[in-house]
Design a protein around this motif. Sequence first.
Motif, PDB file in Angstrom:
ATOM      1  N   VAL A 197       0.832  -1.203   0.000  1.00  0.00           N
ATOM      2  CA  VAL A 197       0.000   0.000   0.000  1.00  0.00           C
ATOM      3  C   VAL A 197       0.869   1.257   0.000  1.00  0.00           C
ATOM      4  O   VAL A 197       0.522   2.259  -0.622  1.00  0.00           O
ATOM      5  CB  VAL A 197      -0.989  -0.017   1.183  1.00  0.00           C
ATOM      6  CG1 VAL A 197      -1.757   1.295   1.290  1.00  0.00           C
ATOM      7  CG2 VAL A 197      -1.953  -1.188   1.045  1.00  0.00           C
ATOM      8  N   GLU A 198       2.018   1.185   0.638  1.00  0.00           N
ATOM      9  CA  GLU A 198       2.932   2.334   0.649  1.00  0.00           C
ATOM     10  C   GLU A 198       3.426   2.702  -0.745  1.00  0.00           C
ATOM     11  O   GLU A 198       3.875   3.817  -0.967  1.00  0.00           O
ATOM     12  CB  GLU A 198       4.146   2.044   1.532  1.00  0.00           C
ATOM     13  CG  GLU A 198       3.861   2.110   3.006  1.00  0.00           C
ATOM     14  CD  GLU A 198       5.110   1.842   3.832  1.00  0.00           C
ATOM     15  OE1 GLU A 198       5.354   2.643   4.754  1.00  0.00           O
ATOM     16  OE2 GLU A 198       5.825   0.854   3.573  1.00  0.00           O
ATOM     17  N   HIS A 228      -7.597   0.972  -2.543  1.00  0.00           N
ATOM     18  CA  HIS A 228      -6.141   0.756  -2.535  1.00  0.00           C
ATOM     19  C   HIS A 228      -5.729  -0.520  -3.278  1.00  0.00           C
ATOM     20  O   HIS A 228      -5.067  -1.391  -2.748  1.00  0.00           O
ATOM     21  CB  HIS A 228      -5.544   0.816  -1.112  1.00  0.00           C
ATOM     22  CG  HIS A 228      -6.179  -0.069  -0.093  1.00  0.00           C
ATOM     23  ND1 HIS A 228      -7.224   0.343   0.681  1.00  0.00           N
ATOM     24  CD2 HIS A 228      -5.915  -1.345   0.271  1.00  0.00           C
ATOM     25  CE1 HIS A 228      -7.574  -0.630   1.482  1.00  0.00           C
ATOM     26  NE2 HIS A 228      -6.792  -1.677   1.246  1.00  0.00           N
ATOM     27  N   LEU A 236       1.590   2.945  -3.420  1.00  0.00           N
ATOM     28  CA  LEU A 236       0.579   3.654  -4.199  1.00  0.00           C
ATOM     29  C   LEU A 236       1.046   5.074  -4.514  1.00  0.00           C
ATOM     30  O   LEU A 236       1.702   5.722  -3.696  1.00  0.00           O
ATOM     31  CB  LEU A 236      -0.748   3.721  -3.433  1.00  0.00           C
ATOM     32  CG  LEU A 236      -1.524   2.420  -3.332  1.00  0.00           C
ATOM     33  CD1 LEU A 236      -2.623   2.537  -2.291  1.00  0.00           C
ATOM     34  CD2 LEU A 236      -2.104   2.034  -4.681  1.00  0.00           C
ATOM     35  N   ASN A 282       0.910   9.053  -4.916  1.00  0.00           N
ATOM     36  CA  ASN A 282       0.347  10.126  -4.083  1.00  0.00           C
ATOM     37  C   ASN A 282       0.214   9.728  -2.616  1.00  0.00           C
ATOM     38  O   ASN A 282      -0.620  10.276  -1.899  1.00  0.00           O
ATOM     39  CB  ASN A 282      -1.025  10.581  -4.606  1.00  0.00           C
ATOM     40  CG  ASN A 282      -0.974  11.036  -6.035  1.00  0.00           C
ATOM     41  OD1 ASN A 282      -0.014  11.683  -6.454  1.00  0.00           O
ATOM     42  ND2 ASN A 282      -1.988  10.708  -6.804  1.00  0.00           N
ATOM     43  N   TYR A 283       1.017   8.764  -2.153  1.00  0.00           N
ATOM     44  CA  TYR A 283       0.862   8.285  -0.786  1.00  0.00           C
ATOM     45  C   TYR A 283       1.797   9.026   0.157  1.00  0.00           C
ATOM     46  O   TYR A 283       2.998   9.063  -0.066  1.00  0.00           O
ATOM     47  CB  TYR A 283       1.101   6.773  -0.707  1.00  0.00           C
ATOM     48  CG  TYR A 283       0.208   6.158   0.316  1.00  0.00           C
ATOM     49  CD1 TYR A 283      -1.116   5.900   0.031  1.00  0.00           C
ATOM     50  CD2 TYR A 283       0.667   5.895   1.590  1.00  0.00           C
ATOM     51  CE1 TYR A 283      -1.962   5.378   0.989  1.00  0.00           C
ATOM     52  CE2 TYR A 283      -0.165   5.364   2.546  1.00  0.00           C
ATOM     53  CZ  TYR A 283      -1.479   5.111   2.236  1.00  0.00           C
ATOM     54  OH  TYR A 283      -2.311   4.608   3.188  1.00  0.00           O
ATOM     55  N   THR A 284       1.236   9.600   1.242  1.00  0.00           N
ATOM     56  CA  THR A 284       2.032  10.414   2.158  1.00  0.00           C
ATOM     57  C   THR A 284       1.845  10.046   3.623  1.00  0.00           C
ATOM     58  O   THR A 284       2.322  10.752   4.491  1.00  0.00           O
ATOM     59  CB  THR A 284       1.674  11.902   1.976  1.00  0.00           C
ATOM     60  OG1 THR A 284       0.276  12.075   2.223  1.00  0.00           O
ATOM     61  CG2 THR A 284       1.997  12.395   0.570  1.00  0.00           C
ATOM     62  N   TYR A 308      -7.451   7.667  -8.873  1.00  0.00           N
ATOM     63  CA  TYR A 308      -6.863   8.992  -9.045  1.00  0.00           C
ATOM     64  C   TYR A 308      -6.993   9.453 -10.495  1.00  0.00           C
ATOM     65  O   TYR A 308      -6.839   8.654 -11.429  1.00  0.00           O
ATOM     66  CB  TYR A 308      -5.390   9.006  -8.634  1.00  0.00           C
ATOM     67  CG  TYR A 308      -5.195   8.870  -7.138  1.00  0.00           C
ATOM     68  CD1 TYR A 308      -5.649   9.859  -6.271  1.00  0.00           C
ATOM     69  CD2 TYR A 308      -4.561   7.753  -6.611  1.00  0.00           C
ATOM     70  CE1 TYR A 308      -5.478   9.724  -4.902  1.00  0.00           C
ATOM     71  CE2 TYR A 308      -4.375   7.621  -5.245  1.00  0.00           C
ATOM     72  CZ  TYR A 308      -4.841   8.613  -4.395  1.00  0.00           C
ATOM     73  OH  TYR A 308      -4.668   8.477  -3.049  1.00  0.00           O
ATOM     74  N   TYR A 367      -3.565  -2.550  -5.649  1.00  0.00           N
ATOM     75  CA  TYR A 367      -2.166  -2.465  -6.068  1.00  0.00           C
ATOM     76  C   TYR A 367      -1.622  -3.856  -6.372  1.00  0.00           C
ATOM     77  O   TYR A 367      -1.847  -4.791  -5.595  1.00  0.00           O
ATOM     78  CB  TYR A 367      -1.307  -1.818  -4.964  1.00  0.00           C
ATOM     79  CG  TYR A 367       0.121  -1.590  -5.404  1.00  0.00           C
ATOM     80  CD1 TYR A 367       0.471  -0.451  -6.111  1.00  0.00           C
ATOM     81  CD2 TYR A 367       1.101  -2.522  -5.119  1.00  0.00           C
ATOM     82  CE1 TYR A 367       1.782  -0.243  -6.530  1.00  0.00           C
ATOM     83  CE2 TYR A 367       2.413  -2.321  -5.529  1.00  0.00           C
ATOM     84  CZ  TYR A 367       2.747  -1.182  -6.237  1.00  0.00           C
ATOM     85  OH  TYR A 367       4.040  -0.984  -6.658  1.00  0.00           O
ATOM     86  N   LEU A 387      -0.299   4.213   9.028  1.00  0.00           N
ATOM     87  CA  LEU A 387      -0.903   3.254   8.111  1.00  0.00           C
ATOM     88  C   LEU A 387      -1.263   1.950   8.837  1.00  0.00           C
ATOM     89  O   LEU A 387      -2.375   1.442   8.701  1.00  0.00           O
ATOM     90  CB  LEU A 387       0.061   2.981   6.963  1.00  0.00           C
ATOM     91  CG  LEU A 387      -0.456   2.217   5.763  1.00  0.00           C
ATOM     92  CD1 LEU A 387      -1.698   2.861   5.173  1.00  0.00           C
ATOM     93  CD2 LEU A 387       0.636   2.114   4.714  1.00  0.00           C
TER      94      LEU A 387
END
Length: 141
Positions: free
Chosen positions: A20-21, A78, A23, A25-27, A115, A80, A33
Motif C-alpha cells: 500500500v505504501e 487501494h 501507491l 500520491n501516498y504520504t 486517481y 495495487y 498506516l
Amino acid sequence: MSYSFKILKKEEIEQIVPLVEKLDNYTVSQDILKQRFLEMSEQNYECAVIINGTKIIGVCGLWYCTRHYSGKSVEPDHVYIDEAYRGKGLGKQFFNWIYDYVTSKNCEAIELNTYVSNHLSHKFYFNEGFKILGFHFLKKL
C-alpha cells in the motif's frame, strides 16, 4: 506461475502495508498506516490479496455498505499489484475472483474511486465495464 487469491484474516492485515505504501500520491507514515488498517479491519472492511508462493504481490481493500441507488455494494480500495507482476492478466484474474467472492456475499454493485492521473487504472476499469458516475470530493478536517 501459480497464483492464489484470498481474504486476509484480521490478524494478518499489517502484511499489506509495504504494498500500500507504493501507491501513487501516498504520504501517510508507516505507523499511521498500520494503525488505520487495524482500525479498518474492525469495520465493514475486508482485504483481498494475491499470493505467489508465500509472498503477497497484490492487494485490494473491500468496503461493504448498502446504498439507496445501487443496493448492497462493495467498494474496492487501494488496489495495487507489484510492478514485477503487471501486464500478465493478473488484474483481470484478481477482479474475476473478487466479482465471484462479493457476489457470494449478495453484493449487487461495485463502485470505486481512482486517481485522475492514474490513466492505466482508467483503461483497466473501462475494460472491466465500469462507467464514470461522478466525482469524488475530499475535505480534510
